[in-house]
Scaffold this motif. Structure first.
Motif, short mmCIF file in Angstrom:
data_model
loop_
_atom_site.label_atom_id
_atom_site.label_comp_id
_atom_site.label_asym_id
_atom_site.label_seq_id
_atom_site.Cartn_x
_atom_site.Cartn_y
_atom_site.Cartn_z
N ASN A 1 15.74 8.49 -3.53
CA ASN A 1 15.99 7.30 -4.70
C ASN A 1 15.40 5.85 -4.10
O ASN A 1 15.18 4.88 -4.81
N GLN A 2 15.78 5.74 -2.79
CA GLN A 2 15.47 4.31 -2.04
C GLN A 2 14.06 4.38 -1.42
O GLN A 2 13.50 3.37 -1.16
N ALA A 3 13.13 5.54 -1.81
CA ALA A 3 11.75 5.45 -1.25
C ALA A 3 10.92 4.84 -2.28
O ALA A 3 10.65 5.23 -3.35
N LYS A 4 10.18 3.57 -1.78
CA LYS A 4 9.34 2.99 -2.88
C LYS A 4 7.83 2.99 -2.05
O LYS A 4 7.92 3.05 -0.65
N ASN B 1 10.54 2.99 8.27
CA ASN B 1 9.45 2.43 8.90
C ASN B 1 7.95 2.62 8.27
O ASN B 1 7.00 2.76 8.88
N GLN B 2 7.89 2.45 7.04
CA GLN B 2 6.93 2.58 6.45
C GLN B 2 5.48 1.68 6.79
O GLN B 2 4.48 2.04 6.89
N ASN B 3 5.99 0.28 7.14
CA ASN B 3 4.85 -0.52 7.61
C ASN B 3 4.43 -0.23 9.04
O ASN B 3 3.18 -0.40 9.26
N PHE B 4 5.31 0.47 9.78
CA PHE B 4 4.86 0.74 11.09
C PHE B 4 4.06 2.04 10.95
O PHE B 4 2.96 2.21 11.73
N TYR C 1 0.24 2.51 12.06
CA TYR C 1 -0.03 3.58 13.04
C TYR C 1 -1.28 4.40 12.05
O TYR C 1 -2.40 4.35 13.24
N SER C 2 -1.39 4.46 11.10
CA SER C 2 -2.58 5.08 10.43
C SER C 2 -3.83 4.27 10.50
O SER C 2 -4.97 4.84 10.86
N ILE D 1 1.00 -1.16 0.15
CA ILE D 1 -0.08 -0.06 -0.03
C ILE D 1 0.74 1.37 -0.16
O ILE D 1 1.80 1.20 0.83
N ARG D 2 0.53 2.17 -0.92
CA ARG D 2 1.33 3.44 -0.78
C ARG D 2 0.71 4.26 0.25
O ARG D 2 -0.61 4.53 0.54
#
Length: 155
Positions: A27-30, A116-119, A123-124, A2-3
């Motif tokens: 550049n590493q942010a997906k 920490n994108q998944n965390f 949280y959202s 999920i974005r």
């Protein structure tokens, strides 16, 4: 995956941006949709963000607000743009005023969000589940600062 949309409100942060490090982290942010809201900076913040956009492999949005607004108004502008342009269920925001007080700054923030994108997503979702009423578009936008504070308190 999920974005997640992330609104970053910027004001006079020219001296806090390391362009090379910023581009490397971007550049590493997906699976991130980034929107930088330049809130009437009097320095070269807007020009630096445009330069970074040209150097980066990752596309991101830049909104340029000519008259200084409150952070809440700047976040609303970014939210309106993000909701109209992208199909995102999770949008967070952070102000660079907060970043200037934290140890990671603007360049480190991108890296921290990416790692920490998944965390942040979890949280959202927790915030949405706790809400007893159906939220409006702007009420679903959450503070990444609150997430960072929560994370720092658990470490």
């Amino acid at each position: 995956m999920i974005r997640i949309g992330v609104i970053i409100v910027c004001h006079n942060i020219e001296n806090n941006i390391n362009t090379d490090l910023f581009v490397k982290n971007l550049n590493q942010a997906k699976n991130l949709e980034l929107c930088f809201v330049n809130n009437a900076s009097k320095d070269n913040t807007y020009q630096i963000l445009k330069e970074i956009k040209e150097l980066s492999k990752i596309d991101f949005s830049i909104l340029d607000i000519k008259r200084n607004k409150s952070d809440i108004s700047a976040v609303r502008s970014g939210s309106r743009f993000m909701f109209n342009q992208f199909n995102l269920n999770h949008i967070g925001y952070v102000s660079t005023k907060v970043l200037n007080k934290k140890e990671y700054g603007i360049c480190g923030l991108i890296k921290h969000i990416r790692i920490n994108q998944n965390f942040i997503l979890r949280y959202s979702k927790e915030l949405k589940e706790r809400s007893k009423i159906k939220q409006t578009m702007f009420q679903t936008v959450f503070s990444i600062k609150d997430y960072l504070d929560k994370l720092n308190n658990t470490n």
